[in-house]
Design an enzyme around this catalytic site. Sequence first.
Site, PDB file in Angstrom:
ATOM      1  CG  ASP A 285      -2.394   0.822   0.793  1.00  0.00           C
ATOM      2  OD1 ASP A 285      -1.990   1.444   0.576  1.00  0.00           O
ATOM      3  OD2 ASP A 285      -3.505   0.173   0.716  1.00  0.00           O
ATOM      4  CG  HIS A 319      -1.560   1.198  -3.302  1.00  0.00           C
ATOM      5  ND1 HIS A 319      -1.551   0.500  -4.304  1.00  0.00           N
ATOM      6  CD2 HIS A 319      -2.995   1.085  -2.604  1.00  0.00           C
ATOM      7  CE1 HIS A 319      -2.201  -0.766  -3.750  1.00  0.00           C
ATOM      8  NE2 HIS A 319      -3.045  -0.442  -2.828  1.00  0.00           N
TER       9      HIS A 319
END
Length: 542
Positions: A285, A319
């Site tokens: 992430d 991300h």
Amino acid sequence: MKLRLTILFVVLVLVAAAQRPDFTVQQPVFKKDSFYVTKYGAKNDLTLNTKSIQQAIDVCNKNGGGVVVVPAGMWMTGPLVIKSNVNLHLQRGALLQFTADKSQYPLVAGNWEGLSQMRNQSPLSAENATNIAITGYGIIDGNGDAWRAMKKEKVTETQWKRLVASGGVLSEDKKTWYPSEASRYGSTLKNPGEIKPEKTKEFYESIKDFLRPNLLVFTSCKKVLLEGVTFQNSPAWCLHPLMCEDLTVRNVYAKNPWNAQNGDGIDVESCKNVLIEGSTFDVGDDGICIKSGRDEAGRKRGLPTENLIARYNTVYHAHGGFVIGSEMSGGARNLYVDNNTFIGTDIGLRFKTTRGRGGVVENIFVTNTTMKDIVAEAILFDMYYAAQDPVVLAGEKREPPKVETLPVNEGTPQFRKFLIRNVVCNGAEKAIFVRGLPEMNIKEIEMENLVIQANKGLDMTEATGISLKNVQLTVKETDPLMNIHNSQNIKLFNIAYNKADVLLNVTGEKSKGIVLNGVDAKKAKKGVEVNYGATEAAVKVM
């Protein structure tokens, strides 16, 4: 003439001073006394050493502090609590392996994504501790595979078959694997871990497996050092300092599988005086993420993340490389981000929020950033964050957000006063994306000295007071090179580009005060287009 030069010099000095941190991060200091975990019964095999290692930590603390030493070898353990004046030190070759046995992790009141929630106790935790550290050269493994769900499209067919054969349960559509029925059931509820009076102990126990812990949570601690250690395979976020002061993270390696759900590298939440340097993040992430609580709870806490330096770090898969949000309801200010490298991240610089958060993010200085192979946007400001992966998966359909003007209230977030300078990006889907709210534009953003190679150029909507200066765009899609919608006081100075069917497309009746200066419009097939309510008076070419 001399007066003008003097004024200019003073302005330059003030601007330069504003970009330099005026705070210090205090470092912890420890006694040299050593407490080897083996002295307290820890064994280098698959024995569960929780009691032995915790005893070493407790004795060290009671004796005024020192170094708790984990020697080379395999040390299986359950959750550990770090105490004041303790430096947990992993020698080279040490693997601190947290058990996959979920019964070893009691449910405790904690904090998750900015809300007070029940969670399984984190493998490593500390609360209201002072002068603490985790240092050394070893590896800390959170056994996250035992906790995390997995989407079918994020693994190969062989990996999927192996996962299903290992046990667990599937979602109704057979597209997501869960390690247990409790994990699956929890995923069907909204904020199931949120602490509310009507929720019983039995309810939380029924979804225990879903309440994945972060690998490390330090809460309300002072003088904290994380140095040299590899933190990997976390059940949820990897490193989560919460409401800490004087935090140093130096030369650590945060490592998670690329498909680890919520597998952030570090989430610095409501912390003050922070240094993150020389570290590497390769996670599932966001890489380096700044937070300060969520919605009303975050605003009520009222603690911004402030006075932070992030420098000389490398982020691989993530991300976002350096991220603010989306839980930034307490605000963020005075962040200095310098000499960082992002390679293969979904987004490079990622600033995200949404209505309901509230909070003010301001005085953000980002300098000397290097990026390569960015999957989506190199630089992104987005006030319509929808808790989705930044890159659309194959076959996935997403509807654009509904655009409407709402009243400004305490839940209206604000992004303002950013300086982004000296960026080189070799490869991205889009160079720059800016999307504010109609009722609260993204404001006062200065971007200077950017060299970006991307498929697409600039896309901006609902922005005010944005300056792009000395920007070189090498793009493939050129119709248009730059698109600006419902934005005001936009300065485009010295924009160089390789080609353009349309140099600048301006839309929206609110667009005005857009200035092109030092831009060679002759290279484009068409210079400026105005559409959908915009007028020619909105743009001035100099």
